[in-house]
Design a protein around this motif. Structure first.
Motif, PDB file in Angstrom:
ATOM      1  N   UNK A  16       0.826  -1.210   0.000  1.00 26.79           N
ATOM      2  CA  UNK A  16       0.000   0.000   0.000  1.00 26.79           C
ATOM      3  C   UNK A  16       0.861   1.261   0.000  1.00 26.79           C
ATOM      4  N   UNK A  17       1.937   1.238   0.785  1.00 32.22           N
ATOM      5  CA  UNK A  17       2.817   2.407   0.827  1.00 32.22           C
ATOM      6  C   UNK A  17       3.405   2.687  -0.555  1.00 32.22           C
ATOM      7  N   UNK A  18       3.770   1.620  -1.285  1.00 31.67           N
ATOM      8  CA  UNK A  18       4.292   1.807  -2.640  1.00 31.67           C
ATOM      9  C   UNK A  18       3.255   2.423  -3.569  1.00 31.67           C
ATOM     10  N   UNK A  19       1.978   2.177  -3.283  1.00 30.69           N
ATOM     11  CA  UNK A  19       0.898   2.726  -4.104  1.00 30.69           C
ATOM     12  C   UNK A  19       0.519   4.152  -3.683  1.00 30.69           C
ATOM     13  N   UNK A  20       1.211   4.681  -2.668  1.00 28.07           N
ATOM     14  CA  UNK A  20       0.938   6.042  -2.224  1.00 28.07           C
ATOM     15  C   UNK A  20      -0.216   6.163  -1.249  1.00 28.07           C
ATOM     16  N   UNK A  21      -0.651   5.036  -0.675  1.00 26.49           N
ATOM     17  CA  UNK A  21      -1.745   5.062   0.288  1.00 26.49           C
ATOM     18  C   UNK A  21      -1.188   5.387   1.671  1.00 26.49           C
ATOM     19  N   UNK A  22      -1.858   6.276   2.404  1.00 28.02           N
ATOM     20  CA  UNK A  22      -1.476   6.587   3.781  1.00 28.02           C
ATOM     21  C   UNK A  22      -1.964   5.448   4.669  1.00 28.02           C
TER      22      UNK A  22
END
Length: 287
Positions: free
Chosen positions: A68-74
């Protein structure tokens, strides 16, 4: 805050997102539906739940947090363990959401302080297996706010920046339906702590009991409580909640936007009336 349980035994969605790939896809979908934060948890805290080994919790959450972090999700990490919180922050989580408020693991507050990330301190009286036996209150609102205030002081004393603390009344945790309703009706009491307030009503028992089958008295199944969840979330927003934590994001996000627009319109109307009054006073009369 969208809920992403990567567990086999959570009370309403256990097993649905155990596969890391499916979990990441669901987290991205929650964000696209309006979740500002996706809360990843690898250990069920439903009433009666047993704890899982730390290695299992880490194996469940870390691939999902990274993805998720790689996808830009907080991402926030929902854990009671300092070691899991530390590893998740290293993997890209930016908030620690501890349902025990730092009480289950004495190292948690210092770990969060070192990480320098926001910390959700929830009201908690004990582990899931016995928490229903702890739902004993004389004045639930005063007692819960007071207990969280003491825990807030404790985590700040351990080094957590007070400006980074978010508080949560812990609906459903060591509380029955009367206590949950009393807390939801009096969220303004939390203004005394001067901290952002997270409210998590999603699919909780008090909603299931409200919507019980009139013929049998059986509570509404957990995954059929989302409309009621959205209503509770909007009511929480109207009382000043900083965020609401829900399983199904779309309808709740829409409802919260309606509440925010109505509140903004009310402020604009008041401001407009004040401006007209000022012009009238200056002119000595109004048309």
């Amino acid at each position: 805050m969208g809920i992403l349980n990567v567990t086999p035994d959570s009370f309403s969605d256990g097993g649905r997102w155990l596969d890391p790939g499916r979990a990441v896809a669901h987290g991205v979908a929650l964000a696209s539906q309006g979740a500002d934060i996706v809360d990843v948890g690898g250990e069920s805290t439903r009433p009666g739940a047993r704890r899982v080994p730390v290695e299992e919790e880490l194996a469940r959450v870390l691939p999902v947090v990274r993805g998720l972090a790689r996808q830009g999700v907080l991402v926030s990490i929902d854990t009671m363990r300092a070691s899991v919180a530390e590893a998740a922050v290293d993997a890209g989580a930016r908030i620690v959401n501890d349902v025990s408020g730092g009480r289950a693991d004495g190292a948690m507050a210092k770990t969060v302080a070192r990480a320098g990330v926001p910390f959700v301190v929830m009201h908690w009286r004990g582990q899931s297996r016995g928490m229903d036996d702890l739902a004993c209150y004389q004045d639930v609102v005063t007692e819960v706010v007071g207990e969280v205030e003491r825990q807030l002081d404790a985590v700040v004393s351990a080094g957590v920046d007070p400006s980074q603390v978010i508080v949560d009344p812990g609906l459903g945790f060591a509380k029955g339906r009367r206590e949950d309703w009393a807390l939801l009706a009096a969220l303004e009491a939390w203004a005394a702590l001067d901290r952002p307030l997270l409210v998590a009503p999603s699919r909780k028992r008090f909603l299931g009991e409200l919507l019980a089958d009139p013929a049998t008295g059986e509570p509404r199944p957990a995954r059929e409580r989302d409309h009621a969840t959205a209503a509770a979330a909007v009511l929480a927003a109207a009382q000043g909640a900083w965020a609401v934590r829900v399983h199904e994001v779309g309808a709740t996000a829409d409802g919260v936007r309606v509440e925010a627009a109505l509140r903004a319109h009310g402020r604009a109307a008041v401001s407009g009336r004040a401006a007209v009054s000022a012009r009238c006073a200056a002119a000595g009369s109004c048309p």
